[in-house]
Every structure is written in structure tokens, then in C-alpha cells.
Design a protein around this motif. Structure first.
Motif: not given
Length: 263
Positions: A151-165
């Protein structure tokens, strides 16, 4: 007392910018760092963009005169690590991921296979915003037949203008759940990306400072790699942790202009 460091690892979102928003104090710090000719790498969990794309964004939108050579993504760390881990095994991989990850693997000699029937040495899973059920099927089948799960990484979410994707961790976890296998994890807070970045910058770990805004990725990665860390309160973490907390940075600053490069 601030120590003098010979090199720096620097997070991006929350540290150098906030999404599309500039952090002026970070720009001031980076100009001082560049003028001082101190080695540095932007160390990021983003596996979708190439170093050239990251550097271009920093130059065009954040007034930081950097180059691709100063960007170390989790895609690059994955490629560097797996190239050595393969030893005498075939350099083949099935990939769920975008161009940044695919190009990084190809650039160190990997052949990317189309499906599980090619018996890839590694099955590498990262963020893929065009992922399909069939891609998951092929990844699961490959791992079930002996391909090493990464797995490249385990980030649960990424911030975006739409919210936490959903982040890469959500994609990785689909495969983990379906296979019952735990992946080798490359990105922060794992120490692999830190060790690979140290190989790239060619400095001892005790002479390099990790700068970031996230206790649970940036600062924890430094802890896992036995490195010093600097927490900036310009991003996700808004206050310094208590001294008895599980994750405690070596230093804390309200913004990066408060850090003295020369101790």
C-alpha cells in the motif's frame, strides 16, 4: 534550544499551503532555506502526481522556486523500496493507482501487468480516482496467488473543496479486507518513506529535521524513523501536544518564520 540541521524533510498540505490557499509564512521560510543552500526534500504521501507536477504547482501558485529534484513522493519511495526488495525476483507489478505511481515504477525498471494471470511479484495499491470493481478483483486474485501486497499509504481522507474525500487508505483497505492480508505500507507514518528519503538526500538521520503539521503522519513518521521533528501549527494540528502525549514533536512553532535555520 534549536539544533542546527544539515537537511530538511518538509510536508506540503497544511505546512507549505492549505489546499489552494497560500501560507505566506511558509513561503518566507522556504525562500530563506533555498537562499541558505541547505538540502531539502518535500516528502509527500501523494502518489498520484509526478514530482514535476508538484514542483510546478509550488512555483506557479505558491511562489516557491523549487524543482522536481526536491520532491519525494510516496510513489518514488514505493518504487525505490520495491526495486531493492525484489532482489532476484521479476520486476513485475499489478497496480491500482494513477500515473504518478505507474511512472515511478516504470522508471526503475518495473513492468506493469494487465491482470493477475501474469503472476506479478508485487500488487501495489494507491489512490486511484478511476478505480473499478474489476481492478479490485485482479488485485485480490493476484495477492491470493502469492503476489506481495503493498500500500502506498493509509491516509483515510484527502481534503478538497467538496469536503474530506476518500484517500488511498480507503482503496488499500478494500483489498486488505477482501484478502485478509496486511500490506507493506510505504508512506507516512511508516518509516519506509523516511528511510528512502534519507537515501535520496544522502545525510545521516540525526542531521535531518522533519517538518509537518500532522501529529499522526508527519511527526509520527519522524518518531518511527528515529528522527527529530518540527510541528507547525498552520495546518491540521492547532495546538502543541502535552508533554505526556503519545506523539510529541522535538519542536513546535506557530508558523515556520519562527524557526531559525542556523540554530
Amino acid at each position: 534550544m534549536m539544533k542546527r540541521y544539515s537537511g530538511y524533510f518538509i510536508d506540503l498540505d497544511g505546512t507549505i499551503y492549505q489546499g489552494t490557499k497560500e501560507i505566506k509564512t511558509a513561503q518566507t521560510f522556504m525562500q530563506r532555506l533555498i537562499d541558505s543552500e541547505i538540502p531539502y526534500l518535500f516528502v509527500t504521501n501523494n502518489s498520484t502526481r509526478s514530482p514535476e507536477d508538484v514542483a510546478e504547482n509550488l512555483r506557479a501558485h505558491h511562489h516557491i522556486a523549487t524543482t522536481a529534484a526536491h520532491v519525494y513522493t510516496t510513489a518514488l519511495a514505493t518504487a525505490d523500496y520495491l526495486r531493492r526488495l525484489a532482489a532476484d525476483k521479476p520486476l513485475t507489478a499489478y497496480v491500482i493507482g494513477e500515473r504518478g505511481l505507474q511512472d515511478a515504477l516504470r522508471n526503475v525498471g518495473f513492468a506493469l501487468v494487465a491482470d493477475a494471470s501474469f503472476a506479478p511479484t508485487f500488487t501495489v495499491v494507491g489512490l486511484d480516482r478511476e478505480v473499478t470493481y474489476e481492478k479490485f478483483v485482479q488485485a485480490v486474485l493476484a495477492i491470493q496467488h502469492g503476489s506481495q501486497f503493498v500500500g502506498t499509504n493509509l491516509d483515510t481522507n484527502i481534503p478538497n473543496q467538496r469536503g474530506m474525500l476518500p484517500g488511498a487508505g480507503a482503496v488499500v483497505d478494500f483489498v486488505r479486507y477482501a484478502t485478509g492480508k496486511k500490506p507493506i505500507t510505504i508512506g507516512k507514518p511508516a518509516k519506509i518513506i523516511m528511510n528512502e528519503a534519507l537515501n535520496r538526500i544522502q545525510l545521516p538521520r540525526e542531521d535531518v529535521l522533519m517538518i509537518g503539521d500532522n501529529l499522526h503522519t508527519d511527526i509520527m513518521a519522524a518518531k518511527n524513523a528515529n528522527m527529530d521533528s518540527l510541528l507547525t501549527l498552520t495546518g491540521l494540528t492547532k495546538q502543541a501536544p502535552a508533554g505526556d502525549a503519545d506523539i510529541v514533536p522535538t519542536y513546535v512553532v506557530s508558523d515556520l518564520t519562527k524557526w531559525r535555520l542556523h540554530g
